[in-house]
Design an enzyme around this catalytic site. Structure first.
Site, mmCIF file in Angstrom:
data_model
loop_
_atom_site.group_PDB
_atom_site.id
_atom_site.type_symbol
_atom_site.label_atom_id
_atom_site.label_comp_id
_atom_site.label_asym_id
_atom_site.label_seq_id
_atom_site.Cartn_x
_atom_site.Cartn_y
_atom_site.Cartn_z
ATOM 1 N N PHE A 259 36.202 39.881 47.552
ATOM 2 C CA PHE A 259 35.639 39.633 48.849
ATOM 3 C C PHE A 259 36.301 40.798 49.833
ATOM 4 O O PHE A 259 35.631 41.147 50.854
ATOM 5 C CB PHE A 259 35.854 38.297 49.554
ATOM 6 C CG PHE A 259 34.876 37.174 48.804
ATOM 7 C CD1 PHE A 259 33.514 37.079 49.589
ATOM 8 C CD2 PHE A 259 35.078 36.616 47.720
ATOM 9 C CE1 PHE A 259 32.854 35.994 48.927
ATOM 10 C CE2 PHE A 259 34.458 35.570 47.131
ATOM 11 C CZ PHE A 259 33.061 35.133 47.898
ATOM 12 N N HIS A 260 37.392 41.082 49.712
ATOM 13 C CA HIS A 260 38.250 41.868 50.621
ATOM 14 C C HIS A 260 37.290 43.434 50.477
ATOM 15 O O HIS A 260 37.709 44.224 51.560
ATOM 16 C CB HIS A 260 39.555 42.090 50.428
ATOM 17 C CG HIS A 260 40.039 42.820 49.334
ATOM 18 N ND1 HIS A 260 40.183 41.988 48.086
ATOM 19 C CD2 HIS A 260 40.391 43.808 48.822
ATOM 20 C CE1 HIS A 260 40.672 42.770 47.067
ATOM 21 N NE2 HIS A 260 40.871 44.045 47.622
ATOM 22 N N TYR A 261 36.557 43.578 49.524
ATOM 23 C CA TYR A 261 35.802 45.043 49.516
ATOM 24 C C TYR A 261 34.381 44.880 50.526
ATOM 25 O O TYR A 261 33.973 45.971 50.523
ATOM 26 C CB TYR A 261 35.675 45.366 48.078
ATOM 27 C CG TYR A 261 36.797 45.680 47.235
ATOM 28 C CD1 TYR A 261 37.667 46.648 47.542
ATOM 29 C CD2 TYR A 261 36.919 44.773 46.108
ATOM 30 C CE1 TYR A 261 38.809 46.839 46.557
ATOM 31 C CE2 TYR A 261 38.162 45.092 45.450
ATOM 32 C CZ TYR A 261 39.067 46.320 45.589
ATOM 33 O OH TYR A 261 40.029 46.504 44.870
ATOM 34 N N GLU A 292 42.778 35.361 46.728
ATOM 35 C CA GLU A 292 42.720 36.246 47.763
ATOM 36 C C GLU A 292 43.966 35.967 48.635
ATOM 37 O O GLU A 292 44.626 35.201 48.296
ATOM 38 C CB GLU A 292 41.640 36.233 48.696
ATOM 39 C CG GLU A 292 40.200 36.842 48.074
ATOM 40 C CD GLU A 292 40.520 38.691 48.087
ATOM 41 O OE1 GLU A 292 41.425 39.093 48.501
ATOM 42 O OE2 GLU A 292 39.147 39.024 47.690
ATOM 43 N N MET A 315 40.185 43.773 54.841
ATOM 44 C CA MET A 315 39.462 42.736 54.925
ATOM 45 C C MET A 315 38.627 42.390 56.225
ATOM 46 O O MET A 315 37.314 42.257 56.379
ATOM 47 C CB MET A 315 39.788 41.390 54.188
ATOM 48 C CG MET A 315 39.501 40.818 53.319
ATOM 49 S SD MET A 315 40.249 39.291 52.820
ATOM 50 C CE MET A 315 38.612 38.341 52.803
#
Length: 348
Positions: A259-261, A292, A315
């Site tokens: 998700f942080h991408y 994460e 993020m």
């Protein structure tokens, strides 16, 4: 010239300046780490089987003899960073030994962190931060997009060399995380019959989970170029696809460091696909499992917080808002993986 602030003492100003100097040159520590990994310093010390002197290390690395003083400086900063330790041997000669941190950087260590470290400090990953000020004033979703004209995964798909570096790094992290998950977080997978590992690379985590839970059917959803030629097993299979378009139905959908991408909007879209995938398993406790970093300044040590805040700059989003916006009603965070946490997200 007058002091910057009349109430500050000269020493206070000098201390403040030193703090700024430290931040200005902090990149040298990470670049020194990169050099040590590429030169094979941890492996040379390990192979020596005892503390190694500077001259012995220079010989083992086959470096230019004229640059031995620079090798001393490299080792000195890495000793200060607690990557290596400096000890006294016979005749009070100084020598270097491994620490727990540098043992994680050994190439033959089963849980080696070296491939992931090289991804994190690769120029392709670092250079976008030179464009952060520019990014605040444009329409791109990330500094990476500002610098490269595309998102990370699109870039990786078009760059064969970095694609290999990135996949090796993710696989090394997957081995590390997977081993801890099945040991410390068994409850997360208990009761599940099907699991989809989204963006699971070559299936490292999925294979570890599948081996630990033989009755659990694991599916890895990945882009075609990542899983080309890979074969599954009785309870592990690979599916080519795009998580923005479709996620196979399952009791649980798993994400490690995905998700942080992506931007907040993209994360909400991905979570929407997850919601569709687990909808039929709602009564059986369908959920999304996310590994994460979660920033919690009140509970973590200073060193952990610094790393988490750096990752938060990648993020730039808040978990609770994302889950709510995607229609999830509840979540549970378990800080069990050092700097990272296991987040379980539920429909009810």
């Amino acid at each position: 010239m007058a002091l910057a602030n009349a109430v500050d003492t000269t020493q206070e100003l000098l201390d403040a300046q030193s703090h700024v100097w430290n931040l200005m040159f902090s990149h040298i520590s990470s670049m020194s780490l990169k050099s040590a990994i590429q030169l094979g310093v941890p492996d040379a010390i390990h192979k020596h089987n005892e503390p190694i002197t500077l001259s012995q290390l220079a010989d083992a690395l086959s470096i230019n003899k004229a640059k031995s003083p620079a090798l001393f400086r490299l080792m000195r900063i890495l000793v200060h960073s607690k990557i290596f330790d400096k000890v006294k041997i016979e005749h009070e000669e100084e020598a270097y030994s491994l620490t727990r941190a540098s043992r994680l950087l050994l190439r033959d260590e089963p849980l080696s962190f070296a491939p992931l470290a090289l991804v994190g400090i690769d120029a392709i990953m670092v250079d976008p931060f030179h464009h952060m000020a520019e990014w605040f004033n444009d329409e791109c979703t990330s500094p990476f997009s500002t610098r490269n004209g595309s998102g990370l995964f699109e870039f990786i798909g078009n760059d064969r060399v970095f694609n290999q570096v990135f996949n090796e790094g993710m696989a090394s992290d997957a081995r590390f995380v997977g081993s801890i998950l099945v040991e410390k977080c068994k409850h997360v997978f208990e009761g599940l019959t099907t699991l989809v590992d989204v963006g699971g690379g070559t299936g490292t985590v999925a294979k570890i989970v599948a081996d630990a839970f033989p009755d659990l059917k694991c599916v890895v959803l990945e882009l075609p170029h990542v899983i080309a030629g890979l074969e599954g097993s009785e309870n592990l299979s690979f599916v080519s696809g795009d998580m923005f378009e479709f996620i196979p139905p399952a009791d649980a959908v798993f994400f490690k460091w995905i998700f942080h991408y992506w931007s907040d909007e993209d994360c909400i879209k991905i979570l929407g696909r997850c919601k569709d995938a687990i909808a039929s398993s709602k009564e059986k406790g369908g959920k999304v499992i996310i590994v994460e970093m979660v920033v919690d300044c009140e509970k973590q040590e200073d060193e952990a917080i610094e790393t988490q805040l750096c990752m938060d700059m990648l993020m730039m989003e808040e978990w609770a808002k994302l889950f709510s916006a995607a229609g999830f009603l509840n979540y549970k965070i378990t800080p069990i993986l050092g700097l990272r946490s296991v987040i379980e997200v539920f429909l009810s």
